[in-house]
Write a protein that holds these residues in place. Structure first.
Motif, mmCIF file in Angstrom:
data_model
loop_
_atom_site.group_PDB
_atom_site.id
_atom_site.type_symbol
_atom_site.label_atom_id
_atom_site.label_comp_id
_atom_site.label_asym_id
_atom_site.label_seq_id
_atom_site.Cartn_x
_atom_site.Cartn_y
_atom_site.Cartn_z
ATOM 1 N N THR A 35 -2.729 -0.171 5.834
ATOM 2 C CA THR A 35 -3.027 -0.572 4.461
ATOM 3 C C THR A 35 -3.611 0.598 3.675
ATOM 4 O OG1 THR A 35 -3.383 -2.882 5.124
ATOM 5 C CG2 THR A 35 -4.348 -2.180 3.031
ATOM 6 N N SER B 200 -5.585 -9.010 -0.719
ATOM 7 C CA SER B 200 -4.930 -10.140 -0.058
ATOM 8 C C SER B 200 -5.741 -10.672 1.119
ATOM 9 C CB SER B 200 -3.532 -9.736 0.413
ATOM 10 O OG SER B 200 -3.585 -8.572 1.226
ATOM 11 N N GLN C 239 2.102 -6.039 -6.133
ATOM 12 C CA GLN C 239 1.914 -6.644 -4.817
ATOM 13 C C GLN C 239 2.383 -5.691 -3.727
ATOM 14 O OE1 GLN C 239 2.501 -11.423 -5.194
ATOM 15 N NE2 GLN C 239 4.379 -10.244 -5.293
ATOM 16 N N ASP C 240 1.763 -5.805 -2.554
ATOM 17 C CA ASP C 240 2.231 -5.062 -1.386
ATOM 18 C C ASP C 240 3.344 -5.846 -0.700
ATOM 19 O OD1 ASP C 240 0.414 -2.910 -1.573
ATOM 20 O OD2 ASP C 240 -1.163 -4.134 -0.658
ATOM 21 N N ARG D 101 0.658 -7.561 2.951
ATOM 22 C CA ARG D 101 0.021 -8.639 2.196
ATOM 23 C C ARG D 101 -0.205 -9.884 3.056
ATOM 24 N NH1 ARG D 101 3.213 -11.714 -2.163
ATOM 25 N NH2 ARG D 101 4.528 -9.859 -1.976
#
Length: 522
Positions: A226, A235, A276-277, A282
């Protein structure tokens, strides 16, 4: 530390201590008393002359064959010899030690009816390192793990083979090396030694310990990924987990937050334009958490099974229950099915599927670090300078993908049925096969997590060195660098893949991270 085997308190951690740390075992006095009382009950039944399965009858389809009193001892010896019909690879030392420890613990519950000397021989073998040669295949998971346990028990007779002190010896020589004489089995003892789930539950106990460590290590690897891919920890916020309160999910999210605490890397892009990932980052709490819950489900069954009487028939006091004479006998011997491996088999198959999914999400995060089409701009293709001339961690990702594929090939549940013994044993569990598959899936997942850790540490080399990583991820990076230097030129990667996997299952990574996080709280 001595691990007390009393039939009541054995845990997966205790099995691992005996198996891997060579901790000695002992049987406390109260357990020995139960063993002696159960033996007395067996003798009472024999004196009654009543036909009782396994004491004075044949086995399986031959249950209606009555054995004369003078041949009862021969019956038990023949049982071990005939059932030592396994095949395939030999069980590892860890597997054999787990079988010995769990078999002792089952016998001392006091429902099997063996003599105390049988228990003492097994304890000495375990403590002194006499490891019977056991073929790993042949069990149907009912009537327990018959063939493997027969190979294990055959050494008690001075037959078969055993590894001792680095040498392979005939059974009688292995016993003599630790001051034991071969045993002449008496009524019920052969059946009590092989009728049980000890290969399955022994492997399951070790799988629980290793799977738990692997899931925790995957949280570490995922947190590191991450950071180096400039993902967000949002998240993993507690408020997201609170509205879907699965216990495992909350634990994984909490781990990511702790691991990335004080990360300047995460903070540096908190207000970037990425919305967003990818799911592999996420949805880390949801996937890792589901795996964590699956492991807990198996642990629950293993803890019960480790401290259960799993052979057949079982010997009870006469007033416990007597289907034949309304409790008037001095002892009751009842046939049942506690040897059936279904309670473990189903959960082991579940573990195989869960660990496959864990390996799969880790491999996808590896791809996001090495894939030129998915990487963040600061990362070079395959995490190496002069890519093209060099391949870097390209093939490490191939290996992770191959291991995931093999895990998926195990996806069909091993739990199945093939009737045997002339139809008398018409439904079996195949729990041993489930344990073999689960063991493979746990091992492969640990290696894939190791690949992610290696790539995460290598990716950190390309992150702005003015930005500090999180407290936990910094400790993880340092632990990886103890077993693998930064990749500055192509080199053979296999040795460091193995070392990284050992970081995971050996608990070294976890200890390093926990130590760093504990220090930060002082």
């Amino acid at each position: 530390m001595t691990v007390a085997l009393d039939g009541e308190g054995l845990t997966p951690t205790g099995v691992a201590a005996v198996v891997r740390d060579q901790e000695p075992v002992s049987v406390p006095p109260e357990a020995r008393t139960r063993v002696r009382r159960a033996r007395e009950r067996v003798l009472d039944v024999l004196d009654s002359g009543e036909a009782v399965y396994g004491l004075n009858t044949g086995f399986g389809e031959l249950v209606n064959e009555r054995i004369p009193p003078e041949r009862v001892a021969d019956l038990q010896t023949n049982l071990l010899r005939s059932h030592a019909a396994g095949a395939g690879r030999e069980c590892s030392q860890d597997e054999v030690r787990a079988m010995l420890a769990t078999r002792i613990n089952a016998l001392v519950k006091g429902y099997s009816g063996v003599r105390e000397v049988v228990v003492d021989h097994l304890v000495t073998m375990l403590n002194e390192g006499v490891h019977p040669v056991v073929r790993s295949r042949g069990s149907l998971g009912a009537s327990g793990d018959l063939a493997p346990l027969a190979h294990l028990a055959l050494v008690l007779l001075g037959e078969g083979e055993a590894d001792y002190g680095g040498d392979r010896l005939p059974g009688d020589e292995a016993l003599a090396a630790v001051g034991l004489d071969p045993l002449a089995l008496e009524a019920k003892e052969g059946l009590a030694l092989i009728n049980g789930t000890q290969l399955t539950v022994g492997k399951a106990a070790l799988a629980v310990v290793d799977a738990e460590r692997t899931v925790r290590a995957a949280d570490v690897a995922g947190a590191l990924t991450t950071e180096v891919t400039m993902g967000t920890t949002a998240s993993s916020a507690a408020i997201i987990q609170d509205v879907r309160p699965h216990e495992g999910q909350a634990e994984s999210a909490r781990n990511v937050r702790r691991l990335c605490a004080d990360s300047e890397i995460v903070e540096s892009h908190r207000n970037c334009d990425r919305v967003q990932d990818a799911y592999s980052i996420r949805c880390l709490p949801q996937v890792h958490g589901a795996v964590r819950d699956a492991v807990s489900h198996l642990r629950e069954a293993v803890e019960v099974e480790l401290n259960s009487a799993t052979d057949n028939p079982l010997v009870f006091a006469g007033d416990a229950f007597d289907a034949r004479a309304s409790g008037t006998d001095e002892a009751t011997v009842l046939s049942g099915g506690n040897f059936h491996g279904a309670p473990l088999a189903h959960r082991l198959d579940y573990l195989t599927a869960a660990m496959t999914d864990l390996a799969a999400i880790c491999e996808r995060r590896v791809d996001r670090m090495v894939n030129p089409n998915l990487q963040e701009p600061h990362l070079p293709p395959f995490l190496t300078a002069e890519s093209g001339l060099r391949s870097g961690y390209m093939i490490a990702q191939y290996t992770a993908a191959a291991l995931v594929n093999e895990c998926r090939s195990l996806g069909r549940p091993a739990t199945d049925n093939t009737p045997v013994s002339g139809g008398q044993e018409d439904h079996v569990s195949m729990s041993a096969q489930s344990s073999h598959h689960a063991r493979t899936a746990v091992d492969h997942a640990a290696t894939v997590v190791g690949v992610e850790l290696l790539c995460g540490a290598q990716a950190m080399e390309f992150v702005d060195d003015q930005l500090a990583a999180g407290r936990g991820t910094t400790a993880a990076y340092d632990a990886v660098r103890e077993v693998a230097e930064p990749l500055t030129a192509d080199r053979e990667l296999a040795p460091e893949l193995e070392r990284a996997s050992s970081l995971v299952v050996g608990g070294v990574l976890e200890a390093a991270v926990d130590g760093a996080l504990s220090e930060s709280l002082e």
